[in-house]
Motif scaffolding. Structure first.
Motif, PDB file in Angstrom:
ATOM      1  N   PHE A 176       0.805  -1.225   0.000  1.00  0.00           N
ATOM      2  CA  PHE A 176       0.000   0.000   0.000  1.00  0.00           C
ATOM      3  C   PHE A 176       0.835   1.271   0.000  1.00  0.00           C
ATOM      4  O   PHE A 176       0.290   2.368  -0.101  1.00  0.00           O
ATOM      5  CB  PHE A 176      -0.967   0.013   1.187  1.00  0.00           C
ATOM      6  CG  PHE A 176      -0.297  -0.103   2.531  1.00  0.00           C
ATOM      7  CD1 PHE A 176       0.240   1.005   3.165  1.00  0.00           C
ATOM      8  CD2 PHE A 176      -0.224  -1.321   3.171  1.00  0.00           C
ATOM      9  CE1 PHE A 176       0.843   0.896   4.406  1.00  0.00           C
ATOM     10  CE2 PHE A 176       0.379  -1.447   4.413  1.00  0.00           C
ATOM     11  CZ  PHE A 176       0.917  -0.325   5.029  1.00  0.00           C
ATOM     12  N   TYR A 177       2.168   1.163   0.099  1.00  0.00           N
ATOM     13  CA  TYR A 177       3.003   2.361  -0.007  1.00  0.00           C
ATOM     14  C   TYR A 177       3.019   2.910  -1.429  1.00  0.00           C
ATOM     15  O   TYR A 177       3.330   4.084  -1.639  1.00  0.00           O
ATOM     16  CB  TYR A 177       4.438   2.057   0.421  1.00  0.00           C
ATOM     17  CG  TYR A 177       4.653   2.013   1.919  1.00  0.00           C
ATOM     18  CD1 TYR A 177       3.770   2.617   2.791  1.00  0.00           C
ATOM     19  CD2 TYR A 177       5.754   1.361   2.453  1.00  0.00           C
ATOM     20  CE1 TYR A 177       3.978   2.577   4.158  1.00  0.00           C
ATOM     21  CE2 TYR A 177       5.979   1.312   3.821  1.00  0.00           C
ATOM     22  CZ  TYR A 177       5.083   1.919   4.669  1.00  0.00           C
ATOM     23  OH  TYR A 177       5.290   1.873   6.024  1.00  0.00           O
ATOM     24  N   SER A 180      -4.661  -6.388   0.490  1.00  0.00           N
ATOM     25  CA  SER A 180      -5.200  -5.381   1.398  1.00  0.00           C
ATOM     26  C   SER A 180      -6.715  -5.273   1.359  1.00  0.00           C
ATOM     27  O   SER A 180      -7.283  -4.411   2.025  1.00  0.00           O
ATOM     28  CB  SER A 180      -4.581  -4.004   1.072  1.00  0.00           C
ATOM     29  OG  SER A 180      -3.204  -4.004   1.381  1.00  0.00           O
ATOM     30  N   LYS A 192      -9.044   8.406   5.207  1.00  0.00           N
ATOM     31  CA  LYS A 192      -7.889   7.518   5.062  1.00  0.00           C
ATOM     32  C   LYS A 192      -6.595   8.313   4.920  1.00  0.00           C
ATOM     33  O   LYS A 192      -6.502   9.254   4.152  1.00  0.00           O
ATOM     34  CB  LYS A 192      -8.099   6.615   3.843  1.00  0.00           C
ATOM     35  CG  LYS A 192      -6.945   5.668   3.571  1.00  0.00           C
ATOM     36  CD  LYS A 192      -7.266   4.686   2.460  1.00  0.00           C
ATOM     37  CE  LYS A 192      -7.379   5.365   1.102  1.00  0.00           C
ATOM     38  NZ  LYS A 192      -7.554   4.382   0.001  1.00  0.00           N
ATOM     39  N   THR A 235      -2.272   7.477   4.401  1.00  0.00           N
ATOM     40  CA  THR A 235      -1.344   6.404   4.030  1.00  0.00           C
ATOM     41  C   THR A 235       0.095   6.792   4.360  1.00  0.00           C
ATOM     42  O   THR A 235       0.987   6.719   3.528  1.00  0.00           O
ATOM     43  CB  THR A 235      -1.461   6.055   2.535  1.00  0.00           C
ATOM     44  OG1 THR A 235      -1.261   7.240   1.760  1.00  0.00           O
ATOM     45  CG2 THR A 235      -2.819   5.458   2.221  1.00  0.00           C
ATOM     46  N   ARG A 264      -4.765   6.139   9.805  1.00  0.00           N
ATOM     47  CA  ARG A 264      -3.676   5.644   8.965  1.00  0.00           C
ATOM     48  C   ARG A 264      -4.006   4.186   8.614  1.00  0.00           C
ATOM     49  O   ARG A 264      -3.943   3.291   9.461  1.00  0.00           O
ATOM     50  CB  ARG A 264      -2.352   5.736   9.718  1.00  0.00           C
ATOM     51  CG  ARG A 264      -1.112   5.381   8.898  1.00  0.00           C
ATOM     52  CD  ARG A 264      -0.768   3.932   8.982  1.00  0.00           C
ATOM     53  NE  ARG A 264       0.487   3.620   8.286  1.00  0.00           N
ATOM     54  CZ  ARG A 264       0.904   2.406   7.983  1.00  0.00           C
ATOM     55  NH1 ARG A 264       0.167   1.363   8.279  1.00  0.00           N
ATOM     56  NH2 ARG A 264       2.048   2.224   7.364  1.00  0.00           N
ATOM     57  N   GLY A 300      -8.149   0.722   4.126  1.00  0.00           N
ATOM     58  CA  GLY A 300      -8.483   2.140   4.222  1.00  0.00           C
ATOM     59  C   GLY A 300      -9.812   2.441   3.556  1.00  0.00           C
ATOM     60  O   GLY A 300     -10.623   3.235   4.062  1.00  0.00           O
ATOM     61  N   GLY A 355      -3.961   1.599   4.845  1.00  0.00           N
ATOM     62  CA  GLY A 355      -3.733   1.580   3.411  1.00  0.00           C
ATOM     63  C   GLY A 355      -4.645   0.636   2.657  1.00  0.00           C
ATOM     64  O   GLY A 355      -5.331  -0.209   3.239  1.00  0.00           O
ATOM     65  N   SER A 364      -2.413  -6.740   5.057  1.00  0.00           N
ATOM     66  CA  SER A 364      -1.771  -6.270   3.830  1.00  0.00           C
ATOM     67  C   SER A 364      -0.563  -7.149   3.589  1.00  0.00           C
ATOM     68  O   SER A 364      -0.407  -8.172   4.254  1.00  0.00           O
ATOM     69  CB  SER A 364      -1.379  -4.785   3.949  1.00  0.00           C
ATOM     70  OG  SER A 364      -0.492  -4.596   5.027  1.00  0.00           O
TER      71      SER A 364
END
Length: 343
Positions: A97-98, A110, A192, A194, A176, A182, A178, A241
């Motif tokens: 999710f980054y 996720s 949401k 991230t 926070r 999220g 992802g 995730s």
């Protein structure tokens, strides 16, 4: 004469040590040094990889050295895929999710409410998905190959201020979280965020964040979220995730076959070590959580409502949004198929 006897004994001892070192090397091969990029500090997530690195050195008599560089020394959390593509290092951890645009198929991990609550099922599903063509194709664009899952436990949420005892309390809360997790919380009205894990505690301190979802319990402690929080959810289990490990494809293919075989033989050991480290952290952390924070526990009716609002709608939206990129429906269905295999 005495000096000669001492010299002979010294030479004999050195010869014995050399023989021991030679027999200790189960795998013969050239000297190779690999760098693995990781953010944060050593923790449960990296315990399995540290074990593998130790085993590599022992099995090769010190010839195959693998070192994990922490704290973003080699690359930031969001840039590890770029570093692999540039051949800046031989391996890296990533959290899907980054950078959702860089690994769209990996975002399946996720999605909320997947059948991954049982650790044995979770391990089987993730191992199979790491060999799925859609996930392999995602990584090929970054000159990377999937290696082993981080097996992140189900998330729970820690926060400051008023506890969300009712689902309506999530409205307007800055969380926070992802990916699909999220998105699920957005269905309840949350906002949401991230942020990278390492920036989350600071965001709490600055008043820019109300709550954070992390793998329970180890990550909340690793990133000092528990130092800031007033409450935690005990049974929301909205999903997880994938923060897994990749190899640089060029570097892996350049290894001699015996080193490649060794690395692949270590995946089960890595996952066993990682899961044991998570369990050990829970044993230590949970009593502290119970003593220092209020518990938020939802009824079966509330959980059913959350799943109805934020389960299938989020799945359907994700499949529709990605159907032109890869077989999103097929990948989603594979998760459930693999889970059935594990039962």
């Amino acid at each position: 004469m005495k000096r000669r006897s001492t010299l002979i004994n010294t030479l004999l001892a050195a010869s014995m040590l050399a023989g021991t070192a030679a027999t200790a090397a189960e795998i013969e091969g050239p000297k190779v040094f690999w760098k693995i990029s990781m953010w944060g500090n050593p923790r449960a997530l990296s315990a399995g990889m540290e074990e593998m690195a130790k085993n590599a050195a022992e099995a090769t008599g010190g010839n195959f050295q693998i070192k994990i560089f922490y704290g973003g020394q080699l690359s930031g959390a969001r840039e590890n895929l770029d570093g692999l593509k540039l051949n800046a290092f031989e391996g890296a951890a990533i959290c899907n999710f980054y950078h959702p645009g860089k690994n769209p198929a990996w975002m399946v991990f996720s999605l909320p409410f997947l059948p991954l609550g049982d650790p044995a099922v979770d391990r089987h599903v993730r191992s199979k998905l790491f060999e799925h063509p859609a996930l392999i194709a995602d990584m090929e664009r970054w000159n990377a190959i999937p290696y082993v899952s981080g097996l992140l436990p189900q998330y729970e949420i820690l926060g400051k201020g008023k506890a969300p005892n009712d689902l309506s309390d999530w409205a307007g809360m800055r969380v926070r979280a992802g990916g699909g997790l999220g998105s699920a919380l957005e269905k309840l009205g949350a906002v949401k965020q991230t942020l990278p894990a390492g920036e989350t505690s600071t965001a709490f301190q600055r008043g820019a964040l109300d709550a954070a979802a992390f793998p329970f319990t180890y990550a909340h402690v690793s990133f000092k979220i528990s130092d800031e929080a007033d409450w935690y959810t005990t049974n929301l289990t909205p999903g997880t995730s994938e923060c897994g490990w990749l190899f640089n494809k060029t570097a892996y293919e350049a290894l001699p076959p015996q080193y490649q075989e060794f690395l692949m033989s270590q995946r089960e050991t890595i996952m066993e070590t990682t899961q044991a480290a998570y369990a050990e952290q829970d044993k230590k952390n949970l009593p502290v959580f119970q003593e220092t924070m209020a518990q938020v526990t939802y009824s079966d009716e509330q959980l059913a409502e959350f799943r109805e609002v934020a389960g299938k709608p989020v799945w359907d939206e994700w499949i529709a949004a990605n159907s032109d990129k890869f077989d999103a429906q097929g990948l989603f269905d594979a998760v459930w198929s693999y889970a059935e295999e594990a039962k």
